[in-house]
Design an enzyme around this catalytic site. Sequence first.
Site, mmCIF file in Angstrom:
data_model
loop_
_atom_site.group_PDB
_atom_site.id
_atom_site.type_symbol
_atom_site.label_atom_id
_atom_site.label_comp_id
_atom_site.label_asym_id
_atom_site.label_seq_id
_atom_site.Cartn_x
_atom_site.Cartn_y
_atom_site.Cartn_z
ATOM 1 N N THR A 1 -25.922 19.081 -26.553
ATOM 2 C CA THR A 1 -26.516 18.252 -27.599
ATOM 3 C C THR A 1 -28.040 18.248 -27.539
ATOM 4 O OG1 THR A 1 -25.958 16.426 -26.133
ATOM 5 C CG2 THR A 1 -24.628 16.668 -28.096
ATOM 6 N N GLY A 2 -28.623 18.958 -26.569
ATOM 7 C CA GLY A 2 -30.078 19.111 -26.578
ATOM 8 C C GLY A 2 -30.827 18.100 -25.736
ATOM 9 N N LYS A 3 -30.217 17.635 -24.640
ATOM 10 C CA LYS A 3 -30.901 16.678 -23.777
ATOM 11 C C LYS A 3 -32.124 17.301 -23.114
ATOM 12 C CE LYS A 3 -27.078 16.113 -21.455
ATOM 13 N NZ LYS A 3 -26.081 16.788 -22.309
ATOM 14 N N THR A 4 -31.974 18.534 -22.611
ATOM 15 C CA THR A 4 -33.087 19.215 -21.955
ATOM 16 C C THR A 4 -34.201 19.512 -22.955
ATOM 17 O OG1 THR A 4 -31.414 20.216 -20.564
ATOM 18 C CG2 THR A 4 -33.630 21.088 -20.377
ATOM 19 N N LEU A 5 -33.801 19.959 -24.150
ATOM 20 C CA LEU A 5 -34.802 20.245 -25.184
ATOM 21 C C LEU A 5 -35.590 18.989 -25.532
ATOM 22 C CD1 LEU A 5 -32.839 22.569 -27.619
ATOM 23 C CD2 LEU A 5 -34.660 23.202 -26.034
ATOM 24 N N GLU B 1 1.844 25.559 -39.284
ATOM 25 C CA GLU B 1 0.506 25.107 -39.698
ATOM 26 C C GLU B 1 0.558 24.435 -41.066
ATOM 27 O OE1 GLU B 1 -1.994 24.985 -37.705
ATOM 28 O OE2 GLU B 1 -1.084 26.211 -36.124
ATOM 29 N N HIS C 1 1.435 20.860 -40.564
ATOM 30 C CA HIS C 1 0.269 20.042 -40.190
ATOM 31 C C HIS C 1 -0.552 19.707 -41.426
ATOM 32 C CE1 HIS C 1 0.629 20.233 -35.911
ATOM 33 N NE2 HIS C 1 0.438 21.534 -35.798
ATOM 34 N N ASP D 1 0.873 20.037 -29.339
ATOM 35 C CA ASP D 1 0.954 18.929 -30.295
ATOM 36 C C ASP D 1 1.677 17.745 -29.657
ATOM 37 O OD1 ASP D 1 -0.184 20.545 -32.221
ATOM 38 O OD2 ASP D 1 1.734 21.182 -33.032
#
Length: 446
Positions: free
Chosen positions: A6-10, A230, A233, A305
């Site tokens: 999620t970009g913590k370091t950035l 599918e 679903h 499932d």
Amino acid sequence: MGPPGTGKTLLAKATAGEASVPFLSVSGSDFVEMFVGVGPSRVRDLFAQAKTMAPCIIFIDEIDAIGRSRGKGGGMGGNDERENTLNQLLVEMDGFVETGNIVVMAGTNRPDVLDSALLRPGRFDRQIQVDPPDIKGRVEILKVYLPKVKYQEDLELDEVAQRLAALTPGFTGAELANVVNEAALIAARYEKESIDFDDFSGAIDRIIGGLEKKSKVLSLEEKTLVAHHEAGHAVTGWFLKHAAPLLKVSIVPRGSAALGYAQYLPKEQKLHTKEQMIDTMCMMLGGRIAEKIFFDKVSTGAQDDLQKVTRLAYSIVTLYGMNDAIGNRSYPSNNQDGSIQHSRPYSEQTAELVDEEVRAIANAAYERTRVLLTEKKDLMAAIAKLLLEKEVIHKTDVEAILGKRPFDPGMLGNGHNPTSSSERASALDVQPAMIVQDPAPPGATL
Ligand code: ZN
């Protein structure tokens, strides 16, 4: 703190850039060594160096590598060294040592395992939650990465970013960067001059389900079964009010989704009602019920499932106090430090009642879905037929067959949106299943 990618370091780097001061970046695992005394001395060195450079910012990535709560884990020898390292860090951050003009930041995706001493006022007393971006955030992030590649010239940057953002709910910044990169690789593989939308959508499939498995071709019989599964679903979700809206269904065999997957638009909200959980259960069961309705047999394809259905049913009863027979009780299945709890905090009688209630909930969901799908059998068959033809179908294709979904909300973000961090922390952390993957069950030879 926030999920990986999620970009913590950035974010930390950007802070240093804005503050225009030196930026010392280390990873928590750098302190963890086999040799006794090395960790603490590295912490001392780091702060000594920072003092000579002050004002400056120290950033410790993956702080959980050293910051786990002390006194747990059964004394495996290496623990003492980690505790000493943590103690040294606490000492350095404390008021006893002059650390003026040094800002210490840290990043982690496991805030739950951190030692509470680390989070005390004066240490890491401010927490910033970095969540996966919403649709607006995704547009902005894509606008950063897209100009770095060459896409079809007749497309505007805004248009490409908007379309891709709509197709990538739940993706983190790192995954969005990966979509752009992967699309460029796919385009290059086909010797195209520029990236077109097929490449982008191929890249999204690749990131959701892993590599396409060209070698493992399903037999027509298996493929037909998967298509109907599918379709089950998709149709269930379409006609249940509280299920997440469908985005796309694929039956192309891939690495982690060997049998296909359905992608849904998750509601961007933190609180979930019992109705939503039940409808999600029905949607999960839709696959198996479709197999039963069309072929009167069940396959191993529904294992994943069923696991999710079981987990949801148990959490309704034992975790969220949503069952009348058990009442307002919450029995967490994990200890606070994330380890699995081995003893049940309730009696044998309660355990039996829990099993009974879980069975009743799951059976009711099954029956409800069976009635719905029996009624919609023709529509399901039409969806399955289209899936067999095209292998990947989108919301618009489904809409053409089933008609407009009766419950689709006007737009995103109309739910209750917790804002303060304490409210956020206490909100339920169950995410509705965004992607219902159907991986091959263990031991299956498909
Ligand atoms: Zn399934």
